[in-house]
Design an enzyme around this catalytic site. Structure first.
Site, PDB file in Angstrom:
ATOM      1  N   GLY A  92     -22.195 -13.856 -21.694  1.00  0.00           N
ATOM      2  CA  GLY A  92     -21.311 -13.463 -20.601  1.00  0.00           C
ATOM      3  C   GLY A  92     -21.771 -14.075 -19.307  1.00  0.00           C
ATOM      4  CB  CYS A 134     -26.247 -16.244 -24.114  1.00  0.00           C
ATOM      5  SG  CYS A 134     -26.457 -17.131 -22.566  1.00  0.00           S
ATOM      6  CE1 TYR A 135     -25.840  -9.835 -18.425  1.00  0.00           C
ATOM      7  CE2 TYR A 135     -24.661  -8.727 -20.198  1.00  0.00           C
ATOM      8  CZ  TYR A 135     -25.247  -8.699 -18.946  1.00  0.00           C
ATOM      9  OH  TYR A 135     -25.246  -7.537 -18.226  1.00  0.00           O
ATOM     10  CG  HIS A 142     -23.768 -20.145 -26.572  1.00  0.00           C
ATOM     11  ND1 HIS A 142     -23.128 -18.937 -26.424  1.00  0.00           N
ATOM     12  CD2 HIS A 142     -24.318 -20.433 -25.373  1.00  0.00           C
ATOM     13  CE1 HIS A 142     -23.283 -18.517 -25.184  1.00  0.00           C
ATOM     14  NE2 HIS A 142     -23.993 -19.407 -24.518  1.00  0.00           N
ATOM     15  CD  GLU A 201     -21.457 -18.499 -29.630  1.00  0.00           C
ATOM     16  OE1 GLU A 201     -22.581 -18.427 -30.178  1.00  0.00           O
ATOM     17  OE2 GLU A 201     -21.269 -18.216 -28.430  1.00  0.00           O
ATOM     18  CG  ASP A 253       2.658 -16.098 -35.384  1.00  0.00           C
ATOM     19  OD1 ASP A 253       1.892 -16.706 -36.152  1.00  0.00           O
ATOM     20  OD2 ASP A 253       2.625 -16.225 -34.148  1.00  0.00           O
ATOM     21  CE  LYS A 305       0.249 -19.835 -34.984  1.00  0.00           C
ATOM     22  NZ  LYS A 305       1.412 -19.173 -34.361  1.00  0.00           N
TER      23      LYS A 305
END
Ligand code: XMP
Length: 548
Positions: A81, A108-109, A196, A198, A254, A404
Protein backbone atom coordinates in the site's frame (compact mmCIF):
# COMPACT_ATOMS: atom_id res chain seq x y z
CA UNK A 1 -14.19 -0.80 -14.96
CA UNK A 2 -17.72 -1.15 -16.14
CA UNK A 3 -18.86 -4.06 -18.24
CA UNK A 4 -17.90 -2.84 -21.68
CA UNK A 5 -18.78 -6.05 -23.37
CA UNK A 6 -22.38 -6.04 -22.58
CA UNK A 7 -25.36 -3.83 -22.75
CA UNK A 8 -26.38 -4.80 -19.29
CA UNK A 9 -29.89 -4.88 -18.06
CA UNK A 10 -30.95 -2.25 -15.59
CA UNK A 11 -30.25 -3.11 -12.01
CA UNK A 12 -32.94 -3.58 -9.44
CA UNK A 13 -32.78 -3.03 -5.71
CA UNK A 14 -29.12 -3.47 -4.82
CA UNK A 15 -30.00 -4.47 -1.28
CA UNK A 16 -32.37 -7.17 -2.39
CA UNK A 17 -30.09 -10.11 -1.68
CA UNK A 18 -27.63 -9.81 1.09
CA UNK A 19 -24.86 -11.72 -0.57
CA UNK A 20 -21.98 -10.07 1.17
CA UNK A 21 -18.34 -10.74 0.71
CA UNK A 22 -18.03 -12.73 3.91
CA UNK A 23 -20.26 -15.45 2.60
CA UNK A 24 -18.08 -18.04 0.92
CA UNK A 25 -19.55 -19.87 -2.09
CA UNK A 26 -20.93 -23.25 -1.08
CA UNK A 27 -18.41 -26.07 -1.40
CA UNK A 28 -15.36 -23.79 -1.07
CA UNK A 29 -13.15 -25.23 1.64
CA UNK A 30 -10.02 -23.11 1.35
CA UNK A 31 -10.20 -19.32 1.53
CA UNK A 32 -7.45 -16.72 1.51
CA UNK A 33 -8.66 -13.24 2.48
CA UNK A 34 -6.40 -10.43 1.32
CA UNK A 35 -6.39 -7.28 3.42
CA UNK A 36 -6.17 -4.44 0.95
CA UNK A 37 -3.95 -1.63 2.18
CA UNK A 38 -4.33 0.18 -1.13
CA UNK A 39 -1.82 -1.63 -3.32
CA UNK A 40 -2.12 -1.16 -7.06
CA UNK A 41 -1.41 -4.89 -7.32
CA UNK A 42 -4.07 -6.14 -4.92
CA UNK A 43 -6.35 -7.64 -7.56
CA UNK A 44 -3.33 -9.30 -9.10
CA UNK A 45 -2.56 -11.03 -5.79
CA UNK A 46 -6.14 -12.35 -5.64
CA UNK A 47 -5.93 -13.64 -9.19
CA UNK A 48 -2.60 -15.39 -8.58
CA UNK A 49 -4.10 -17.14 -5.57
CA UNK A 50 -7.19 -18.17 -7.49
CA UNK A 51 -5.11 -19.31 -10.45
CA UNK A 52 -3.42 -21.66 -7.99
CA UNK A 53 -6.86 -23.16 -7.28
CA UNK A 54 -7.48 -21.43 -3.96
CA UNK A 55 -10.45 -19.11 -3.49
CA UNK A 56 -9.50 -15.61 -2.34
CA UNK A 57 -11.43 -12.48 -1.41
CA UNK A 58 -10.41 -8.88 -0.95
CA UNK A 59 -11.34 -7.28 2.34
CA UNK A 60 -10.70 -3.86 3.87
CA UNK A 61 -7.79 -3.26 6.27
CA UNK A 62 -10.31 -2.66 9.05
CA UNK A 63 -11.92 -6.07 8.67
CA UNK A 64 -12.97 -7.34 12.09
CA UNK A 65 -11.77 -10.54 13.64
CA UNK A 66 -15.34 -11.85 13.63
CA UNK A 67 -15.65 -11.20 9.90
CA UNK A 68 -12.37 -12.96 9.24
CA UNK A 69 -13.43 -15.93 11.34
CA UNK A 70 -16.66 -16.15 9.34
CA UNK A 71 -14.51 -16.78 6.28
CA UNK A 72 -12.70 -19.59 8.10
CA UNK A 73 -9.42 -18.58 6.40
CA UNK A 74 -6.75 -21.09 5.50
CA UNK A 75 -4.25 -18.26 5.32
CA UNK A 76 -4.29 -14.46 5.22
CA UNK A 77 -2.38 -12.04 3.00
CA UNK A 78 -1.63 -8.44 3.92
CA UNK A 79 -1.16 -6.43 0.73
CA UNK A 80 1.19 -3.59 0.00
CA UNK A 81 0.00 0.00 0.00
CA UNK A 82 1.05 3.61 -0.46
CA UNK A 83 1.06 4.56 3.25
CA UNK A 84 3.96 4.77 5.64
CA UNK A 85 3.45 3.02 8.97
CA UNK A 86 4.41 6.39 10.50
CA UNK A 87 1.50 8.24 8.86
CA UNK A 88 -1.06 9.49 11.34
CA UNK A 89 -3.89 7.50 9.80
CA UNK A 90 -1.85 4.58 8.55
CA UNK A 91 -4.16 1.60 8.08
CA UNK A 92 -3.57 -1.24 10.53
CA UNK A 93 -4.96 -4.72 10.81
CA UNK A 94 -6.39 -6.00 14.07
CA UNK A 95 -3.24 -7.27 15.88
CA UNK A 96 -5.18 -10.27 17.23
CA UNK A 97 -5.10 -11.56 13.66
CA UNK A 98 -1.59 -12.89 14.32
CA UNK A 99 -2.93 -15.08 17.13
CA UNK A 100 -5.58 -16.85 15.07
CA UNK A 101 -3.13 -19.66 14.37
CA UNK A 102 -3.59 -19.02 10.65
CA UNK A 103 -0.52 -18.36 8.47
CA UNK A 104 -0.13 -14.73 7.42
CA UNK A 105 1.91 -13.39 4.50
CA UNK A 106 2.76 -9.69 4.55
CA UNK A 107 3.78 -8.09 1.29
CA UNK A 108 5.67 -4.74 1.31
CA UNK A 109 3.55 -2.42 3.52
CA UNK A 110 1.77 -5.53 4.78
CA UNK A 111 5.09 -6.86 6.04
CA UNK A 112 6.12 -3.53 7.55
CA UNK A 113 2.90 -3.00 9.46
CA UNK A 114 3.02 -6.57 10.75
CA UNK A 115 6.63 -6.33 11.92
CA UNK A 116 5.91 -3.01 13.59
CA UNK A 117 2.94 -4.54 15.44
CA UNK A 118 5.02 -7.54 16.45
CA UNK A 119 7.95 -5.64 17.97
CA UNK A 120 10.09 -4.57 15.01
CA UNK A 121 10.85 -1.08 13.83
CA UNK A 122 10.35 0.50 10.43
CA UNK A 123 12.47 3.44 9.28
CA UNK A 124 11.35 6.24 7.00
CA UNK A 125 12.84 6.13 3.52
CA UNK A 126 16.18 7.62 2.67
CA UNK A 127 15.26 7.06 -0.93
CA UNK A 128 12.67 5.08 -2.80
CA UNK A 129 13.70 1.73 -4.16
CA UNK A 130 11.89 0.92 -7.33
CA UNK A 131 12.60 -1.77 -9.87
CA UNK A 132 14.61 -4.98 -10.05
CA UNK A 133 16.83 -5.99 -7.16
CA UNK A 134 19.03 -9.02 -6.57
CA UNK A 135 18.28 -10.95 -3.39
CA UNK A 136 20.26 -13.43 -1.39
CA UNK A 137 18.03 -16.06 0.13
CA UNK A 138 19.10 -17.59 3.45
CA UNK A 139 16.45 -20.29 3.83
CA UNK A 140 15.74 -22.43 0.82
CA UNK A 141 15.04 -25.68 2.63
CA UNK A 142 11.61 -24.66 3.90
CA UNK A 143 9.07 -21.85 4.10
CA UNK A 144 8.42 -19.21 1.48
CA UNK A 145 11.63 -19.74 -0.44
CA UNK A 146 11.68 -23.53 -0.45
CA UNK A 147 13.37 -24.91 -3.56
CA UNK A 148 14.44 -21.48 -4.87
CA UNK A 149 18.02 -20.66 -5.93
CA UNK A 150 20.18 -18.83 -3.36
CA UNK A 151 20.21 -15.77 -5.57
CA UNK A 152 17.42 -14.43 -7.74
CA UNK A 153 15.86 -11.14 -8.77
CA UNK A 154 12.72 -9.54 -7.38
CA UNK A 155 10.60 -6.46 -8.04
CA UNK A 156 10.80 -3.74 -5.39
CA UNK A 157 8.58 -0.72 -4.98
CA UNK A 158 8.90 0.89 -1.57
CA UNK A 159 9.97 3.93 0.43
CA UNK A 160 10.17 2.80 4.06
CA UNK A 161 11.89 -0.38 5.09
CA UNK A 162 12.43 -2.38 8.25
CA UNK A 163 15.33 -1.03 10.27
CA UNK A 164 15.24 -3.27 13.27
CA UNK A 165 13.60 -6.67 13.29
CA UNK A 166 13.25 -7.03 17.03
CA UNK A 167 14.07 -10.24 18.89
CA UNK A 168 11.24 -12.37 17.51
CA UNK A 169 12.02 -12.29 13.80
CA UNK A 170 14.53 -13.94 11.50
CA UNK A 171 15.72 -12.43 8.21
CA UNK A 172 15.19 -14.94 5.42
CA UNK A 173 16.41 -12.83 2.48
CA UNK A 174 18.43 -9.67 1.93
CA UNK A 175 19.42 -7.33 -0.88
CA UNK A 176 22.48 -5.04 -0.90
CA UNK A 177 20.28 -2.12 0.28
CA UNK A 178 17.52 -3.94 2.09
CA UNK A 179 18.69 -6.19 4.94
CA UNK A 180 15.20 -7.54 5.56
CA UNK A 181 13.85 -8.36 2.10
CA UNK A 182 12.30 -11.51 3.55
CA UNK A 183 11.43 -12.23 7.20
CA UNK A 184 9.60 -14.70 9.37
CA UNK A 185 8.44 -14.69 12.95
CA UNK A 186 10.13 -17.22 15.24
CA UNK A 187 6.97 -18.50 16.90
CA UNK A 188 3.94 -17.13 15.03
CA UNK A 189 3.07 -18.29 11.51
CA UNK A 190 3.98 -14.94 9.95
CA UNK A 191 6.10 -14.53 6.81
CA UNK A 192 6.89 -11.29 5.05
CA UNK A 193 8.51 -10.04 1.88
CA UNK A 194 9.52 -6.49 1.09
CA UNK A 195 9.22 -7.11 -2.66
CA UNK A 196 6.25 -8.06 -4.85
CA UNK A 197 5.95 -11.78 -5.61
CA UNK A 198 2.67 -11.19 -7.48
CA UNK A 199 4.19 -9.31 -10.43
CA UNK A 200 5.77 -11.08 -13.39
CA UNK A 201 8.99 -9.09 -12.90
CA UNK A 202 9.69 -11.33 -9.90
CA UNK A 203 10.64 -14.51 -11.79
CA UNK A 204 10.12 -16.87 -8.84
CA UNK A 205 7.11 -14.93 -7.50
CA UNK A 206 4.72 -17.72 -8.47
CA UNK A 207 6.87 -20.25 -6.57
CA UNK A 208 6.91 -18.02 -3.50
CA UNK A 209 3.11 -17.67 -3.49
CA UNK A 210 2.73 -21.41 -4.10
CA UNK A 211 5.06 -22.13 -1.21
CA UNK A 212 2.91 -19.95 1.01
CA UNK A 213 -0.37 -21.49 -0.14
CA UNK A 214 0.60 -25.15 -0.34
CA UNK A 215 3.65 -25.41 1.94
CA UNK A 216 2.89 -22.94 4.72
CA UNK A 217 -0.93 -22.91 4.70
CA UNK A 218 -1.38 -26.52 3.61
CA UNK A 219 -3.90 -25.71 0.86
CA UNK A 220 -4.77 -28.34 -1.74
CA UNK A 221 -5.78 -25.96 -4.53
CA UNK A 222 -8.86 -27.82 -5.65
CA UNK A 223 -11.00 -24.82 -6.53
CA UNK A 224 -12.00 -25.09 -10.19
CA UNK A 225 -14.58 -23.44 -12.39
CA UNK A 226 -16.51 -26.69 -12.58
CA UNK A 227 -16.80 -26.60 -8.76
CA UNK A 228 -17.86 -23.02 -8.89
CA UNK A 229 -20.55 -23.83 -11.41
CA UNK A 230 -21.78 -26.66 -9.28
CA UNK A 231 -21.88 -24.78 -5.98
CA UNK A 232 -23.15 -21.48 -7.35
CA UNK A 233 -25.74 -23.39 -9.38
CA UNK A 234 -27.01 -25.09 -6.24
CA UNK A 235 -27.16 -21.78 -4.40
CA UNK A 236 -29.17 -20.16 -7.18
CA UNK A 237 -31.51 -23.12 -7.51
CA UNK A 238 -32.28 -23.01 -3.80
CA UNK A 239 -32.74 -19.24 -3.87
CA UNK A 240 -35.02 -19.15 -6.90
CA UNK A 241 -37.20 -22.07 -5.85
CA UNK A 242 -40.26 -22.07 -8.09
CA UNK A 243 -39.92 -18.42 -9.09
CA UNK A 244 -38.80 -17.05 -12.41
CA UNK A 245 -35.75 -15.07 -13.53
CA UNK A 246 -35.34 -12.45 -16.27
CA UNK A 247 -31.97 -11.63 -17.85
CA UNK A 248 -30.91 -8.91 -20.28
CA UNK A 249 -28.75 -10.71 -22.81
CA UNK A 250 -26.40 -8.65 -24.95
CA UNK A 251 -24.25 -11.25 -26.65
CA UNK A 252 -21.23 -9.98 -24.68
CA UNK A 253 -19.19 -12.43 -22.63
CA UNK A 254 -20.63 -11.69 -19.19
CA UNK A 255 -24.34 -11.81 -19.91
CA UNK A 256 -23.83 -14.84 -22.20
CA UNK A 257 -22.09 -16.75 -19.42
CA UNK A 258 -24.87 -15.82 -16.96
CA UNK A 259 -27.46 -17.01 -19.50
CA UNK A 260 -25.70 -20.32 -20.09
CA UNK A 261 -25.20 -20.87 -16.37
CA UNK A 262 -28.82 -20.15 -15.51
CA UNK A 263 -30.07 -22.20 -18.46
CA UNK A 264 -28.17 -25.14 -17.05
CA UNK A 265 -29.28 -24.48 -13.48
CA UNK A 266 -32.91 -23.44 -13.70
CA UNK A 267 -33.76 -24.17 -17.36
CA UNK A 268 -37.21 -22.96 -18.26
CA UNK A 269 -37.45 -20.75 -15.20
CA UNK A 270 -35.30 -18.24 -17.10
CA UNK A 271 -36.42 -15.79 -19.76
CA UNK A 272 -33.78 -13.80 -21.63
CA UNK A 273 -34.44 -10.48 -23.28
CA UNK A 274 -32.22 -9.54 -26.20
CA UNK A 275 -32.85 -6.04 -27.51
CA UNK A 276 -31.96 -5.64 -31.16
CA UNK A 277 -31.29 -1.92 -31.25
CA UNK A 278 -30.24 -1.88 -34.89
CA UNK A 279 -26.72 -0.93 -33.78
CA UNK A 280 -25.30 -4.45 -33.65
CA UNK A 281 -22.52 -5.99 -35.68
CA UNK A 282 -23.23 -8.27 -38.59
CA UNK A 283 -24.49 -11.68 -37.54
CA UNK A 284 -24.65 -10.73 -33.86
CA UNK A 285 -28.35 -11.36 -33.40
CA UNK A 286 -28.14 -14.64 -35.32
CA UNK A 287 -25.26 -15.84 -33.13
CA UNK A 288 -27.25 -15.14 -29.98
CA UNK A 289 -30.36 -16.79 -31.40
CA UNK A 290 -28.63 -19.94 -32.57
CA UNK A 291 -26.57 -20.27 -29.41
CA UNK A 292 -29.26 -19.71 -26.85
CA UNK A 293 -32.50 -20.66 -28.53
CA UNK A 294 -31.21 -23.66 -30.42
CA UNK A 295 -28.28 -24.91 -28.41
CA UNK A 296 -29.33 -24.02 -24.86
CA UNK A 297 -33.05 -24.25 -25.58
CA UNK A 298 -33.91 -21.29 -23.43
CA UNK A 299 -36.84 -18.90 -23.54
CA UNK A 300 -35.32 -16.06 -25.54
CA UNK A 301 -37.29 -12.96 -26.45
CA UNK A 302 -35.68 -10.99 -29.23
CA UNK A 303 -37.12 -7.51 -29.30
CA UNK A 304 -36.88 -5.79 -32.62
CA UNK A 305 -36.47 -2.19 -31.54
CA UNK A 306 -34.34 -0.90 -34.39
CA UNK A 307 -36.88 1.66 -35.54
CA UNK A 308 -37.35 3.20 -32.09
CA UNK A 309 -33.59 3.52 -31.54
CA UNK A 310 -32.92 4.97 -35.00
CA UNK A 311 -35.83 7.39 -34.70
CA UNK A 312 -34.38 8.63 -31.42
CA UNK A 313 -30.98 9.08 -33.04
CA UNK A 314 -32.21 10.97 -36.10
CA UNK A 315 -30.36 14.23 -36.50
CA UNK A 316 -28.12 13.63 -33.46
CA UNK A 317 -24.35 13.98 -33.90
CA UNK A 318 -23.10 14.48 -30.34
CA UNK A 319 -21.73 11.16 -28.98
CA UNK A 320 -22.82 11.80 -25.39
CA UNK A 321 -26.31 12.62 -26.54
CA UNK A 322 -26.33 9.42 -28.62
CA UNK A 323 -25.34 7.45 -25.53
CA UNK A 324 -28.01 9.02 -23.34
CA UNK A 325 -30.77 8.44 -25.90
CA UNK A 326 -29.70 4.84 -26.41
CA UNK A 327 -29.52 4.20 -22.66
CA UNK A 328 -33.00 5.61 -22.06
CA UNK A 329 -34.54 3.76 -24.95
CA UNK A 330 -32.97 0.55 -23.68
CA UNK A 331 -34.57 1.02 -20.28
CA UNK A 332 -37.95 1.72 -21.84
CA UNK A 333 -37.82 -1.36 -24.07
CA UNK A 334 -36.54 -3.56 -21.28
CA UNK A 335 -39.21 -2.36 -18.90
CA UNK A 336 -42.01 -2.85 -21.41
CA UNK A 337 -40.82 -6.33 -22.22
CA UNK A 338 -40.42 -7.40 -18.62
CA UNK A 339 -43.91 -6.04 -17.80
CA UNK A 340 -45.24 -8.08 -20.69
CA UNK A 341 -43.49 -11.20 -19.44
CA UNK A 342 -44.75 -10.54 -15.92
CA UNK A 343 -48.31 -10.41 -17.13
CA UNK A 344 -47.87 -13.65 -19.10
CA UNK A 345 -46.62 -15.40 -16.03
CA UNK A 346 -49.26 -13.95 -13.73
CA UNK A 347 -51.72 -16.31 -15.42
CA UNK A 348 -49.46 -19.26 -14.72
CA UNK A 349 -49.29 -18.48 -11.04
CA UNK A 350 -45.52 -18.08 -11.13
CA UNK A 351 -43.79 -15.03 -9.79
CA UNK A 352 -41.15 -13.31 -11.88
CA UNK A 353 -39.07 -12.34 -8.96
CA UNK A 354 -35.48 -12.02 -10.07
CA UNK A 355 -33.37 -10.06 -12.48
CA UNK A 356 -30.00 -11.67 -13.28
CA UNK A 357 -26.99 -9.52 -14.07
CA UNK A 358 -23.38 -10.16 -15.06
CA UNK A 359 -21.71 -8.03 -12.38
CA UNK A 360 -18.05 -9.05 -11.99
CA UNK A 361 -15.84 -9.02 -8.92
CA UNK A 362 -13.86 -5.93 -9.99
CA UNK A 363 -17.17 -4.01 -10.23
CA UNK A 364 -18.08 -5.16 -6.74
CA UNK A 365 -14.71 -4.10 -5.39
CA UNK A 366 -14.83 -0.77 -7.21
CA UNK A 367 -18.22 -0.02 -5.76
CA UNK A 368 -16.94 -0.49 -2.24
CA UNK A 369 -18.99 -3.63 -1.64
CA UNK A 370 -15.88 -5.71 -1.45
CA UNK A 371 -15.20 -4.15 1.90
CA UNK A 372 -17.66 -5.13 4.56
CA UNK A 373 -20.58 -5.14 2.16
CA UNK A 374 -21.52 -1.55 2.89
CA UNK A 375 -21.88 0.67 -0.15
CA UNK A 376 -24.26 -0.59 -2.76
CA UNK A 377 -23.41 1.43 -5.76
CA UNK A 378 -22.38 -1.13 -8.31
CA UNK A 379 -21.24 0.49 -11.49
CA UNK A 380 -23.65 0.07 -14.31
CA UNK A 381 -23.46 0.17 -17.98
CA UNK A 382 -22.03 3.62 -18.08
CA UNK A 383 -24.44 5.02 -20.62
CA UNK A 384 -27.52 4.55 -18.59
CA UNK A 385 -28.21 7.66 -16.58
CA UNK A 386 -31.21 8.09 -14.28
CA UNK A 387 -31.96 4.41 -13.98
CA UNK A 388 -35.22 3.69 -12.27
CA UNK A 389 -34.39 2.52 -8.76
CA UNK A 390 -36.87 -0.26 -8.85
CA UNK A 391 -38.01 -2.58 -11.58
CA UNK A 392 -39.70 -4.67 -8.97
CA UNK A 393 -37.10 -7.47 -9.10
CA UNK A 394 -34.59 -8.91 -6.71
CA UNK A 395 -31.11 -9.28 -8.10
CA UNK A 396 -29.10 -12.41 -8.91
CA UNK A 397 -25.44 -11.93 -9.74
CA UNK A 398 -23.83 -15.32 -10.40
CA UNK A 399 -20.48 -13.82 -11.48
CA UNK A 400 -20.00 -11.37 -8.64
CA UNK A 401 -17.15 -13.43 -7.18
CA UNK A 402 -15.27 -13.79 -10.46
CA UNK A 403 -12.65 -11.96 -12.46
CA UNK A 404 -13.06 -11.62 -16.22
CA UNK A 405 -10.65 -14.42 -17.12
CA UNK A 406 -12.46 -16.71 -14.69
CA UNK A 407 -15.75 -15.84 -16.40
CA UNK A 408 -14.18 -16.93 -19.68
CA UNK A 409 -13.08 -20.21 -18.14
CA UNK A 410 -16.60 -20.71 -16.85
CA UNK A 411 -17.97 -20.00 -20.32
CA UNK A 412 -15.77 -22.77 -21.67
CA UNK A 413 -16.87 -25.19 -18.96
CA UNK A 414 -20.46 -24.38 -19.93
CA UNK A 415 -19.78 -25.19 -23.58
CA UNK A 416 -20.36 -21.72 -25.00
CA UNK A 417 -18.91 -21.24 -28.50
CA UNK A 418 -15.24 -20.22 -28.44
CA UNK A 419 -16.04 -17.10 -30.47
CA UNK A 420 -18.49 -15.94 -27.84
CA UNK A 421 -16.25 -16.62 -24.87
CA UNK A 422 -13.25 -14.84 -26.37
CA UNK A 423 -15.14 -11.96 -27.95
CA UNK A 424 -13.60 -8.54 -27.98
CA UNK A 425 -15.60 -6.05 -25.95
CA UNK A 426 -18.28 -4.13 -27.81
CA UNK A 427 -19.66 -0.88 -26.40
CA UNK A 428 -23.27 -0.71 -25.24
CA UNK A 429 -24.17 2.07 -27.71
CA UNK A 430 -22.82 -0.21 -30.42
CA UNK A 431 -22.18 1.06 -33.90
CA UNK A 432 -23.72 4.44 -33.02
CA UNK A 433 -20.31 5.47 -31.66
CA UNK A 434 -18.58 4.03 -34.73
CA UNK A 435 -20.63 5.94 -37.27
CA UNK A 436 -19.33 9.43 -36.72
CA UNK A 437 -21.92 12.12 -37.17
CA UNK A 438 -25.51 11.28 -37.90
CA UNK A 439 -26.54 7.64 -37.67
CA UNK A 440 -28.65 6.28 -40.53
CA UNK A 441 -29.51 2.72 -41.50
CA UNK A 442 -27.44 3.03 -44.69
CA UNK A 443 -24.40 4.27 -42.81
CA UNK A 444 -24.80 1.47 -40.29
CA UNK A 445 -24.90 -1.09 -43.09
CA UNK A 446 -21.75 0.35 -44.53
CA UNK A 447 -19.73 0.19 -41.30
CA UNK A 448 -21.19 -3.26 -40.57
CA UNK A 449 -19.93 -4.64 -43.89
CA UNK A 450 -16.49 -3.10 -43.46
CA UNK A 451 -16.27 -4.37 -39.89
CA UNK A 452 -17.18 -7.89 -40.96
CA UNK A 453 -14.44 -7.96 -43.61
CA UNK A 454 -11.92 -6.55 -41.15
CA UNK A 455 -12.74 -9.18 -38.53
CA UNK A 456 -12.68 -11.99 -41.07
CA UNK A 457 -9.13 -11.06 -42.05
CA UNK A 458 -7.99 -10.56 -38.46
CA UNK A 459 -9.28 -14.01 -37.51
CA UNK A 460 -7.92 -15.62 -40.69
CA UNK A 461 -4.47 -14.24 -39.89
CA UNK A 462 -4.54 -15.45 -36.27
CA UNK A 463 -4.55 -11.90 -34.94
CA UNK A 464 -7.86 -11.92 -33.04
CA UNK A 465 -6.53 -13.25 -29.78
CA UNK A 466 -3.39 -11.11 -30.00
CA UNK A 467 -5.48 -7.95 -30.10
CA UNK A 468 -7.83 -6.51 -27.49
CA UNK A 469 -10.24 -4.74 -29.81
CA UNK A 470 -10.46 -4.40 -33.59
CA UNK A 471 -13.19 -2.50 -35.44
CA UNK A 472 -14.08 -0.24 -38.34
CA UNK A 473 -15.19 3.37 -37.99
CA UNK A 474 -17.10 5.27 -40.64
CA UNK A 475 -15.90 8.86 -40.96
CA UNK A 476 -18.36 11.63 -41.82
CA UNK A 477 -16.26 12.93 -44.71
CA UNK A 478 -16.02 12.18 -48.38
CA UNK A 479 -12.77 11.80 -50.26
CA UNK A 480 -12.04 11.79 -53.92
CA UNK A 481 -11.02 8.64 -55.76
CA UNK A 482 -10.90 7.10 -59.18
CA UNK A 483 -12.68 3.98 -60.30
CA UNK A 484 -12.57 2.88 -63.93
CA UNK A 485 -12.60 6.07 -65.94
CA UNK A 486 -14.52 8.14 -63.49
CA UNK A 487 -13.80 10.08 -60.37
CA UNK A 488 -15.57 9.01 -57.22
CA UNK A 489 -16.49 10.98 -54.16
CA UNK A 490 -17.04 8.48 -51.39
CA UNK A 491 -16.60 7.76 -47.73
CA UNK A 492 -13.60 6.83 -45.61
CA UNK A 493 -13.28 3.87 -43.25
CA UNK A 494 -10.79 4.06 -40.40
CA UNK A 495 -9.51 0.82 -38.94
CA UNK A 496 -8.78 0.66 -35.24
CA UNK A 497 -6.85 -2.30 -33.84
CA UNK A 498 -5.40 -2.07 -30.33
CA UNK A 499 -3.52 -4.10 -27.79
CA UNK A 500 -4.49 -3.47 -24.19
CA UNK A 501 -4.64 -5.19 -20.81
CA UNK A 502 -7.31 -3.14 -19.12
CA UNK A 503 -8.60 -0.74 -21.80
CA UNK A 504 -7.44 2.20 -19.67
CA UNK A 505 -4.33 2.44 -21.82
CA UNK A 506 -3.81 0.92 -25.24
CA UNK A 507 -1.32 0.83 -28.07
CA UNK A 508 -2.11 0.42 -31.74
CA UNK A 509 -1.50 -3.09 -32.93
CA UNK A 510 1.37 -3.67 -35.36
CA UNK A 511 -0.77 -5.48 -37.94
CA UNK A 512 1.48 -6.71 -40.79
CA UNK A 513 1.36 -4.56 -43.93
CA UNK A 514 0.20 -7.40 -46.16
CA UNK A 515 -2.78 -8.07 -43.88
CA UNK A 516 -3.63 -4.36 -43.92
CA UNK A 517 -3.32 -4.39 -47.71
CA UNK A 518 -5.81 -7.28 -48.02
CA UNK A 519 -8.22 -5.61 -45.60
CA UNK A 520 -8.05 -2.33 -47.50
CA UNK A 521 -8.50 -3.97 -50.92
CA UNK A 522 -11.42 -6.03 -49.75
CA UNK A 523 -13.23 -3.14 -48.07
CA UNK A 524 -12.80 -0.84 -51.06
CA UNK A 525 -13.84 -3.54 -53.53
CA UNK A 526 -16.66 -5.07 -51.55
CA UNK A 527 -18.25 -2.19 -49.67
CA UNK A 528 -20.13 0.13 -51.95
CA UNK A 529 -19.68 3.77 -50.99
CA UNK A 530 -16.15 3.50 -49.58
CA UNK A 531 -13.09 4.46 -51.60
CA UNK A 532 -10.47 4.95 -48.91
CA UNK A 533 -9.24 3.06 -45.85
CA UNK A 534 -6.95 4.53 -43.16
CA UNK A 535 -5.16 2.78 -40.31
CA UNK A 536 -5.28 4.49 -36.92
CA UNK A 537 -1.81 4.62 -35.37
CA UNK A 538 -2.63 6.50 -32.17
CA UNK A 539 -2.12 5.18 -28.68
CA UNK A 540 -4.33 5.77 -25.65
CA UNK A 541 -3.64 8.21 -24.12
CA UNK A 542 -3.80 10.73 -25.67
CA UNK A 543 -6.31 9.20 -28.10
CA UNK A 544 -9.11 6.93 -26.87
CA UNK A 545 -9.99 3.52 -28.25
CA UNK A 546 -13.34 4.50 -29.75
CA UNK A 547 -13.50 7.43 -32.17
CA UNK A 548 -17.07 8.42 -31.33
P1 XMP B 1 -12.34 4.48 -24.80
O1 XMP B 1 -12.92 4.87 -26.11
O2 XMP B 1 -12.84 5.34 -23.66
O3 XMP B 1 -12.90 3.03 -24.52
O4 XMP B 1 -10.86 4.38 -24.82
C1 XMP B 1 -12.45 2.16 -23.49
C2 XMP B 1 -13.30 0.91 -23.56
O5 XMP B 1 -14.66 1.23 -23.25
C3 XMP B 1 -15.50 0.89 -24.33
N1 XMP B 1 -16.50 1.95 -24.42
C4 XMP B 1 -17.77 1.82 -24.04
N2 XMP B 1 -18.44 0.76 -23.53
N3 XMP B 1 -20.39 2.07 -23.45
C5 XMP B 1 -19.77 0.89 -23.24
O6 XMP B 1 -20.42 -0.06 -22.81
C6 XMP B 1 -19.78 3.17 -23.95
O7 XMP B 1 -20.37 4.22 -24.11
C7 XMP B 1 -18.39 3.03 -24.26
N4 XMP B 1 -17.47 3.90 -24.77
C8 XMP B 1 -16.31 3.20 -24.85
C9 XMP B 1 -14.61 0.81 -25.54
O8 XMP B 1 -15.15 -0.02 -26.56
C10 XMP B 1 -13.34 0.26 -24.93
O9 XMP B 1 -13.45 -1.13 -24.74
Amino acid sequence: MADHSAQSAPRADPHAISDDVFTVPAGVTEVIPILDFGSQYVQLIARRVRDAGVYSVLVGPDVTLEQLKKLNPTGIILSGGPSSVHDENAPQPDPRLFDLGVPVLGICYGMQVATQLLGGNVAGAHEREYGRAQIDIHETHDGLFKGLPDKTSVWMSHGDQIENLGPDFIATATTPTCPYAGVRHKTKPFHGVQFHPEVTHTPHGGDILSNFLFGVCGCHGRWTMADYLDSEGRRIKALVGDDHVVLGLSGGVDSSVVAAMLAKTIGKQLTCIFVDNGLLRKGERALVETTFRDHFDLDLRVIDAEKAFLDDLAGVTDPQQKRTLIGHRFITVFKETSEQIKSEFANKNTQIKYLAQGTLYPDVIESGQGYAGTAANIKLHHNVGGLPEQLGFDLIEPLRNLFKDEVRKLGEVLGLPHAMVWRHPFPGPGLAVRVLGEVHATQLDLVREADEILLEEIVANQLYEKTAQVFAVLLPVKAVGVMGDGRTHEQVIAIRAVESQDFMTADWARIPYDVLATISNRIINEVRGVNRVCYDISSKPPATIEWE
